[in-house]
Design a protein around this motif. Structure first.
Motif, short mmCIF file in Angstrom:
data_model
loop_
_atom_site.label_atom_id
_atom_site.label_comp_id
_atom_site.label_asym_id
_atom_site.label_seq_id
_atom_site.Cartn_x
_atom_site.Cartn_y
_atom_site.Cartn_z
N GLU A 26 -48.83 17.42 20.57
CA GLU A 26 -47.81 16.88 19.66
C GLU A 26 -47.99 17.37 18.23
O GLU A 26 -47.82 16.63 17.27
CB GLU A 26 -47.77 15.36 19.72
CG GLU A 26 -47.32 14.81 21.06
CD GLU A 26 -47.12 13.32 21.05
OE1 GLU A 26 -46.36 12.83 20.19
OE2 GLU A 26 -47.75 12.65 21.89
N PHE A 84 -34.71 2.46 21.51
CA PHE A 84 -36.06 2.99 21.74
C PHE A 84 -36.53 3.69 20.49
O PHE A 84 -35.80 4.47 19.88
CB PHE A 84 -35.98 3.97 22.93
CG PHE A 84 -37.23 4.73 23.20
CD1 PHE A 84 -38.38 4.09 23.65
CD2 PHE A 84 -37.29 6.11 23.02
CE1 PHE A 84 -39.53 4.81 23.93
CE2 PHE A 84 -38.43 6.82 23.29
CZ PHE A 84 -39.57 6.17 23.74
N ASP A 85 -37.77 3.41 20.07
CA ASP A 85 -38.38 4.05 18.91
C ASP A 85 -39.59 4.85 19.34
O ASP A 85 -40.66 4.30 19.57
CB ASP A 85 -38.79 2.99 17.87
CG ASP A 85 -39.44 3.60 16.64
OD1 ASP A 85 -39.41 4.84 16.47
OD2 ASP A 85 -39.99 2.82 15.84
N PRO A 86 -39.46 6.18 19.47
CA PRO A 86 -40.58 7.00 19.92
C PRO A 86 -41.80 6.88 19.02
O PRO A 86 -42.94 6.97 19.50
CB PRO A 86 -40.03 8.42 19.88
CG PRO A 86 -38.55 8.28 19.92
CD PRO A 86 -38.25 6.98 19.26
N ALA A 88 -43.10 4.33 17.77
CA ALA A 88 -43.87 3.14 18.11
C ALA A 88 -44.92 3.42 19.18
O ALA A 88 -45.79 2.58 19.43
CB ALA A 88 -42.93 2.02 18.58
N PHE A 89 -44.88 4.59 19.77
CA PHE A 89 -45.80 4.92 20.86
C PHE A 89 -46.73 6.08 20.49
O PHE A 89 -47.17 6.82 21.36
CB PHE A 89 -45.01 5.28 22.14
CG PHE A 89 -44.21 4.13 22.65
CD1 PHE A 89 -44.77 3.23 23.54
CD2 PHE A 89 -42.92 3.93 22.22
CE1 PHE A 89 -44.02 2.16 24.01
CE2 PHE A 89 -42.18 2.88 22.69
CZ PHE A 89 -42.73 1.97 23.59
N LYS A 90 -47.06 6.22 19.22
CA LYS A 90 -47.98 7.29 18.80
C LYS A 90 -49.35 7.04 19.38
O LYS A 90 -49.76 5.91 19.59
CB LYS A 90 -48.06 7.36 17.28
CG LYS A 90 -46.83 7.98 16.66
CD LYS A 90 -47.04 8.22 15.19
CE LYS A 90 -45.85 8.92 14.61
NZ LYS A 90 -46.01 9.24 13.20
N LYS A 91 -50.08 8.15 19.59
CA LYS A 91 -51.43 8.07 20.13
C LYS A 91 -52.36 7.32 19.22
O LYS A 91 -52.36 7.38 18.07
CB LYS A 91 -52.01 9.48 20.34
CG LYS A 91 -51.33 10.22 21.44
CD LYS A 91 -52.03 11.56 21.57
CE LYS A 91 -51.36 12.47 22.53
NZ LYS A 91 -52.03 13.74 22.66
#
Length: 91
Positions: A26, A84-86, A88-91
């Motif tokens: 990413e 959906f908020d991408p 919000a799912f960070k590593k």
């Protein structure tokens, strides 16, 4: 309209881009390195009239104006029909 007769016009566009990084990590980053245009015009009209046509064409071109003037981009996402908020799912 300007009613300026142009016999022939050819427009050449060169776009330069760079892309680096990793999709899996990413870290992928894309960027524009610039654009160049060249317009070859054939016309018996006065140069002042052709200049006016060229200025108006550039001023009215959505693509050129978007590049020259930073434009806000709003993104919305849904996942299975739900907001959906991408980020919000960070590593």
């Amino acid at each position: 309209m300007l009613k300026t007769h142009i016999d022939k016009a050819k427009v050449f566009v060169t776009a330069r881009f760079n892309n680096e990084g990793s999709v899996l990590r990413e870290t992928v980053q894309a960027e524009s390195l610039g654009f160049a245009t060249r317009c070859e015009i054939t016309s018996s009209a006065a140069p002042e009239k052709i200049a006016k046509v060229v200025r108006n064409a550039e001023a009215g071109c959505y693509v050129i104006q978007t590049i020259r003037k930073p434009t806000e981009v709003k993104s919305e996402y849904t996942l299975n029909g739900v907001a959906f908020d991408p980020a919000a799912f960070k590593k």
